[in-house]
Write a protein that holds these residues in place. Structure first.
Motif, PDB file in Angstrom:
ATOM      1  N   ALA A   1       3.955 -12.059 -13.549  1.00  0.00           N
ATOM      2  CA  ALA A   1       5.480 -11.462 -13.097  1.00  0.00           C
ATOM      3  C   ALA A   1       5.818 -10.567 -14.530  1.00  0.00           C
ATOM      4  CB  ALA A   1       6.307 -12.515 -12.702  1.00  0.00           C
ATOM      5  N   GLU A   2       6.617  -9.603 -13.866  1.00  0.00           N
ATOM      6  CA  GLU A   2       7.588  -8.854 -14.711  1.00  0.00           C
ATOM      7  C   GLU A   2       8.707  -9.770 -15.320  1.00  0.00           C
ATOM      8  OE1 GLU A   2       7.007  -5.624 -15.803  1.00  0.00           O
ATOM      9  OE2 GLU A   2       5.184  -6.311 -15.219  1.00  0.00           O
ATOM     10  N   PHE A   3       9.239 -10.333 -14.153  1.00  0.00           N
ATOM     11  CA  PHE A   3      10.507 -11.399 -14.516  1.00  0.00           C
ATOM     12  C   PHE A   3      10.412 -12.595 -13.427  1.00  0.00           C
ATOM     13  CE2 PHE A   3      12.314  -7.050 -15.528  1.00  0.00           C
ATOM     14  CZ  PHE A   3      12.529  -7.407 -16.835  1.00  0.00           C
ATOM     15  N   ILE A   4      10.871 -13.604 -14.038  1.00  0.00           N
ATOM     16  CA  ILE A   4      11.087 -14.782 -13.100  1.00  0.00           C
ATOM     17  C   ILE A   4      12.613 -15.348 -13.350  1.00  0.00           C
ATOM     18  CG2 ILE A   4      10.455 -17.184 -12.489  1.00  0.00           C
ATOM     19  CD1 ILE A   4       7.715 -16.587 -13.460  1.00  0.00           C
TER      20      ILE A   4
ATOM     21  N   SER B   1       0.762  -1.429  -0.113  1.00  0.00           N
ATOM     22  CA  SER B   1       0.031   0.096  -0.149  1.00  0.00           C
ATOM     23  C   SER B   1       0.808   1.098   0.050  1.00  0.00           C
ATOM     24  CB  SER B   1      -1.025  -0.098   1.252  1.00  0.00           C
ATOM     25  OG  SER B   1      -0.255   0.066   2.492  1.00  0.00           O
ATOM     26  N   GLU B   2       2.140   1.019   0.351  1.00  0.00           N
ATOM     27  CA  GLU B   2       3.126   2.224   0.441  1.00  0.00           C
ATOM     28  C   GLU B   2       3.560   2.485  -1.054  1.00  0.00           C
ATOM     29  OE1 GLU B   2       6.130   1.710   3.502  1.00  0.00           O
ATOM     30  OE2 GLU B   2       4.621   1.234   4.838  1.00  0.00           O
ATOM     31  N   LYS B   3       3.257   1.608  -2.106  1.00  0.00           N
ATOM     32  CA  LYS B   3       3.628   1.821  -3.563  1.00  0.00           C
ATOM     33  C   LYS B   3       5.073   1.901  -3.797  1.00  0.00           C
ATOM     34  CE  LYS B   3      -0.651   2.082  -4.771  1.00  0.00           C
ATOM     35  NZ  LYS B   3      -1.059   0.992  -5.894  1.00  0.00           N
ATOM     36  N   PRO B   4       5.906   0.726  -3.441  1.00  0.00           N
ATOM     37  CA  PRO B   4       7.300   0.576  -3.953  1.00  0.00           C
ATOM     38  C   PRO B   4       7.382   0.615  -5.210  1.00  0.00           C
ATOM     39  CG  PRO B   4       6.525  -1.480  -2.916  1.00  0.00           C
ATOM     40  CD  PRO B   4       5.425  -0.576  -2.525  1.00  0.00           C
TER      41      PRO B   4
ATOM     42  N   ARG C   1      -0.359  -7.478  -8.166  1.00  0.00           N
ATOM     43  CA  ARG C   1      -1.702  -7.004  -9.388  1.00  0.00           C
ATOM     44  C   ARG C   1      -2.467  -5.898  -8.748  1.00  0.00           C
ATOM     45  NH1 ARG C   1      -1.133 -12.473 -10.956  1.00  0.00           N
ATOM     46  NH2 ARG C   1      -3.220 -12.610 -10.163  1.00  0.00           N
ATOM     47  N   LEU C   2      -3.048  -6.272  -7.732  1.00  0.00           N
ATOM     48  CA  LEU C   2      -4.064  -5.428  -7.046  1.00  0.00           C
ATOM     49  C   LEU C   2      -3.651  -4.264  -6.626  1.00  0.00           C
ATOM     50  CD1 LEU C   2      -6.987  -5.312  -5.924  1.00  0.00           C
ATOM     51  CD2 LEU C   2      -6.122  -6.166  -3.743  1.00  0.00           C
ATOM     52  N   HIS C   3      -2.333  -3.910  -6.033  1.00  0.00           N
ATOM     53  CA  HIS C   3      -1.656  -2.541  -5.850  1.00  0.00           C
ATOM     54  C   HIS C   3      -0.960  -1.920  -6.993  1.00  0.00           C
ATOM     55  CE1 HIS C   3      -2.510  -2.676  -1.473  1.00  0.00           C
ATOM     56  NE2 HIS C   3      -2.389  -3.930  -1.578  1.00  0.00           N
ATOM     57  N   GLY C   4      -0.786  -2.732  -8.080  1.00  0.00           N
ATOM     58  CA  GLY C   4      -0.355  -1.950  -9.414  1.00  0.00           C
ATOM     59  C   GLY C   4       1.413  -2.003  -9.388  1.00  0.00           C
ATOM     60  N   VAL C   5       1.875  -3.075  -8.581  1.00  0.00           N
ATOM     61  CA  VAL C   5       3.204  -2.903  -8.366  1.00  0.00           C
ATOM     62  C   VAL C   5       3.938  -4.043  -9.008  1.00  0.00           C
ATOM     63  CG1 VAL C   5       5.207  -3.219  -6.524  1.00  0.00           C
ATOM     64  CG2 VAL C   5       3.248  -2.216  -5.899  1.00  0.00           C
ATOM     65  N   PRO C   6       4.784  -3.826  -9.882  1.00  0.00           N
ATOM     66  CA  PRO C   6       5.438  -4.972 -10.604  1.00  0.00           C
ATOM     67  C   PRO C   6       6.395  -5.742  -9.717  1.00  0.00           C
ATOM     68  CG  PRO C   6       6.605  -2.500 -11.230  1.00  0.00           C
ATOM     69  CD  PRO C   6       5.356  -2.520 -10.257  1.00  0.00           C
ATOM     70  N   PHE C   7       6.575  -7.058 -10.090  1.00  0.00           N
ATOM     71  CA  PHE C   7       7.203  -8.035  -9.347  1.00  0.00           C
ATOM     72  C   PHE C   7       8.279  -8.809  -9.965  1.00  0.00           C
ATOM     73  CE2 PHE C   7       3.221  -9.864 -10.197  1.00  0.00           C
ATOM     74  CZ  PHE C   7       3.595 -11.263 -10.180  1.00  0.00           C
ATOM     75  N   LEU C   8       9.055  -9.414  -9.218  1.00  0.00           N
ATOM     76  CA  LEU C   8      10.384 -10.363  -9.712  1.00  0.00           C
ATOM     77  C   LEU C   8      10.130 -11.531  -8.865  1.00  0.00           C
ATOM     78  CD1 LEU C   8      13.001 -11.491 -10.972  1.00  0.00           C
ATOM     79  CD2 LEU C   8      13.907  -9.625  -9.630  1.00  0.00           C
TER      80      LEU C   8
END
Length: 278
Positions: free
Chosen positions: A116-119, A61-64, A90-97
């Motif tokens: 995911a953006e990357f695995i 929720s702090e939007k990293p 995805r819910l918070h709109g944060v890309p992830f690896l």
């Protein structure tokens, strides 16, 4: 490790805020430190999906700028709730690896399903491929990392704008690719069952065993006196190859309270036989 470096430097700029789990390998934490990233650690309770998910939900929720989390802890075998973490990102709109170093080959890994953006994953662990190989599954083109110079020549000097060619400035590693293909064909996952059998036996010997729900084929334990080096030597004298120490993941040890002692760690491959487990 190279795949993680590429992905991290694509998602994260110096000084950015990044969210990671409490069980990350040095291959994640050290590049972030080199970038001067502001790191938030979430989910430090071992084998607790509830704690991991609740902590991630609050931190997201702090939007990293990005979230990075391992699929399976290389120290404790803790299987993180990757699908649920992916849904939260995805819910918070944060890309992830996702770091799938300890899971690829023994557990399902899906770029499309997770979003995911990357695995990233190495070839020499669960994929049973040659050392020095690995895979980076990309949900986006890592363009910021792979910029090519135009130079002063009249012909095109930029790297190709499509993967995998964009990341391969030379001859492809055909022997490595063939080795990975052969390893994938040989995989038959039964490591979790063998790890659980070993956990019961070690606990019966009076050792402190780190085991619980959501566990893969990696098992850590401690002798009563906390001397993991001596314990590993005693097992080695009986023909059992184990590893003692902090296992390149001080964040995970800090989360589990074993940073000062380290642990003795056993890994169970897909070809572990009952005789080997005994």
């Amino acid at each position: 490790t190279h795949a993680l470096n590429m992905a991290i430097r694509t998602l994260v700029s110096p000084g950015d805020r990044v969210l990671i789990s409490g069980f990350e390998h040095n291959a994640v934490t050290r590049p972030l430190h080199a970038l001067g990233a502001r790191v938030t650690v979430a989910g430090r309770k071992l084998f607790s999906w509830e704690d991991t998910l609740a902590d991630f939900d609050r931190a997201l929720s702090e939007k990293p700028v990005a979230a990075i989390f391992t699929h399976v802890s290389n120290v404790f075998g803790y299987v993180l709730p990757v699908e649920q973490l992916a849904e939260l990102c995805r819910l918070h709109g944060v890309p992830f690896l996702v770091d799938a170093a300890q899971s690829a080959g023994s557990r399902p890994v899906s770029l499309k399903k997770w979003g995911a953006e990357f695995i990233a994953m190495p070839g020499h662990k669960g994929l049973l491929g040659p050392q020095g190989t690995g895979l980076l599954l990309c949900g986006r083109d890592p363009e910021p990392l792979m910029q090519g110079g135009t130079g002063s020549l009249s012909i095109q000097q930029d790297m190709p704008d499509f993967l995998p060619d964009r990341g391969e400035a030379g001859t492809g590693n055909v022997p490595g690719i063939c080795g990975l293909a052969a390893g994938l064909k040989a995989i038959a996952a039964r490591e979790e069952r063998e790890a659980m059998r070993a956990a019961q036996g070690l606990a019966g010997l009076g050792l402190r065993v780190f085991t619980g729900p959501h566990q893969a084929g990696v098992l850590s334990f401690l002798p009563p006196d906390g001397d993991c080096e001596t314990a590993a030597e005693r097992f080695a004298a009986r023909g059992v190859a184990l590893r003692a120490g902090v296992h390149c993941a001080p964040t995970a040890h800090e989360s589990a309270g074993t940073l000062e002692t380290g642990t003795v760690r056993a890994s169970f491959g897909p070809d572990a036989s009952p005789e080997q487990t005994r």
